[in-house]
Design a protein around this motif. Structure first.
Motif, PDB file in Angstrom:
ATOM      1  N   GLU A 172      30.361 -53.348 -33.512  1.00 18.94           N
ATOM      2  CA  GLU A 172      29.753 -54.625 -33.925  1.00 18.94           C
ATOM      3  C   GLU A 172      30.521 -55.304 -35.067  1.00 18.94           C
ATOM      4  O   GLU A 172      29.993 -56.162 -35.755  1.00 18.94           O
ATOM      5  CB  GLU A 172      28.295 -54.429 -34.344  1.00 18.94           C
ATOM      6  N   SER A 173      31.783 -54.944 -35.244  1.00 18.21           N
ATOM      7  CA  SER A 173      32.536 -55.522 -36.359  1.00 18.21           C
ATOM      8  C   SER A 173      32.698 -57.026 -36.229  1.00 18.21           C
ATOM      9  O   SER A 173      32.714 -57.749 -37.226  1.00 18.21           O
ATOM     10  CB  SER A 173      33.913 -54.854 -36.471  1.00 18.21           C
ATOM     11  N   VAL A 174      32.794 -57.533 -34.987  1.00 16.00           N
ATOM     12  CA  VAL A 174      32.969 -58.966 -34.799  1.00 16.00           C
ATOM     13  C   VAL A 174      31.754 -59.746 -35.295  1.00 16.00           C
ATOM     14  O   VAL A 174      31.863 -60.931 -35.644  1.00 16.00           O
ATOM     15  CB  VAL A 174      33.264 -59.285 -33.320  1.00 16.00           C
ATOM     16  N   CYS A 175      30.596 -59.098 -35.342  1.00 14.15           N
ATOM     17  CA  CYS A 175      29.384 -59.777 -35.814  1.00 14.15           C
ATOM     18  C   CYS A 175      29.499 -60.182 -37.285  1.00 14.15           C
ATOM     19  O   CYS A 175      28.744 -61.047 -37.754  1.00 14.15           O
ATOM     20  CB  CYS A 175      28.162 -58.888 -35.612  1.00 14.15           C
ATOM     21  N   SER A 176      30.430 -59.572 -38.004  1.00 13.74           N
ATOM     22  CA  SER A 176      30.599 -59.919 -39.418  1.00 13.74           C
ATOM     23  C   SER A 176      31.137 -61.335 -39.582  1.00 13.74           C
ATOM     24  O   SER A 176      30.988 -61.940 -40.658  1.00 13.74           O
ATOM     25  CB  SER A 176      31.550 -58.934 -40.101  1.00 13.74           C
ATOM     26  N   VAL A 177      31.756 -61.887 -38.540  1.00 12.00           N
ATOM     27  CA  VAL A 177      32.304 -63.242 -38.636  1.00 12.00           C
ATOM     28  C   VAL A 177      31.194 -64.238 -38.936  1.00 12.00           C
ATOM     29  O   VAL A 177      31.332 -65.109 -39.804  1.00 12.00           O
ATOM     30  CB  VAL A 177      33.044 -63.633 -37.341  1.00 12.00           C
ATOM     31  N   ASP A 178      30.081 -64.130 -38.218  1.00 13.93           N
ATOM     32  CA  ASP A 178      28.961 -65.045 -38.439  1.00 13.93           C
ATOM     33  C   ASP A 178      28.436 -64.939 -39.867  1.00 13.93           C
ATOM     34  O   ASP A 178      28.220 -65.942 -40.542  1.00 13.93           O
ATOM     35  CB  ASP A 178      27.824 -64.744 -37.463  1.00 13.93           C
ATOM     36  N   VAL A 179      28.200 -63.726 -40.339  1.00 16.04           N
ATOM     37  CA  VAL A 179      27.638 -63.531 -41.679  1.00 16.04           C
ATOM     38  C   VAL A 179      28.569 -64.098 -42.742  1.00 16.04           C
ATOM     39  O   VAL A 179      28.144 -64.814 -43.656  1.00 16.04           O
ATOM     40  CB  VAL A 179      27.374 -62.032 -41.944  1.00 16.04           C
ATOM     41  N   GLU A 180      29.851 -63.789 -42.633  1.00 16.95           N
ATOM     42  CA  GLU A 180      30.811 -64.244 -43.643  1.00 16.95           C
ATOM     43  C   GLU A 180      30.997 -65.757 -43.590  1.00 16.95           C
ATOM     44  O   GLU A 180      31.067 -66.433 -44.614  1.00 16.95           O
ATOM     45  CB  GLU A 180      32.150 -63.539 -43.439  1.00 16.95           C
TER      46      GLU A 180
END
Length: 210
Positions: A172-180
């Protein structure tokens, strides 16, 4: 903004245009065997959807100008949507295999900041809550299925659609794009409160209270 759809007849026209010199209505009538009215209607729909471009060529003498039609890059993406589902994850796995967690983190951070710069330039409010609403409007204009609601006294962004779904992997590392990206745009820390990969209907994000 509604995601454009293409009929079977329209897709046939797209396939006749992709990778070929500009075509006239007469060329397409000969290729398809349908009427001028039908071809013209299909072309108008494709032009409006951004899959075809129309140029006008003025002929020598007093002859009437004619329209020339070419496929756009959006048409190429339309044709190879299924292949993208294979290619994008393959690129993603290659990055991880070559550079490991460090490269993955750096790439995701760069993507998040590029997106943040794209949206920040068009947001004028100063309050995080208002900035979140302005961002939601921009995402909707680009075709995203998003909405801002109030849940338990918190302002929450629901992202019903996900542009990174083909890049998703188990970590789920790609999900960090939204948060950042969201945190950078609204000007305060944003936390993910729900995730489609954990069984929720969609991913949701809230402004942190600290």
């Amino acid at each position: 903004m509604v995601e454009p759809t293409v009929s079977a007849a329209g897709m046939r026209v797209v396939k006749l245009l992709v990778g070929r010199p500009p075509q006239t209505v007469a060329d397409l009538i000969d290729a398809t065997g349908v009427t001028r009215t039908a071809v013209t209607e299909q072309l108008n729909e494709l032009v409006a959807a951004g899959f075809v471009e129309r140029d006008t060529e003025r002929l020598p003498g007093r002859g009437r100008p004619r329209h020339l039609y070419t496929a756009t890059n959006a048409a190429l993406l339309l044709l190879f949507t299924n292949l993208q589902r294979l290619v994008v994850p393959a690129i993603w796995r290659a990055l991880d295999e070559i550079g490991g967690e460090g490269l993955t983190h750096d790439v995701l951070h760069r993507v998040a900041m590029t997106l943040a710069d794209h949206y920040r330039a068009r947001i004028t409010a100063t309050e995080p809550a208002v900035r979140l609403k302005e961002l939601t409007d921009l995402l909707e204009q680009e075709g995203g299925l998003v909405e801002v609601v109030e849940e338990n006294g918190e302002l929450t962004l629901r992202k019903r659609s996900c542009p990174f779904i083909s890049m998703y992997e188990g970590s789920e590392s790609v999900c960090s794009v939204d948060v950042e990206m969201l945190s950078a745009v609204v000007g305060c820390r944003v936390v993910r409160t729900a995730c489609r990969h954990h069984g929720d209907p969609c991913c949701s994000f809230a402004l942190a209270s600290d």
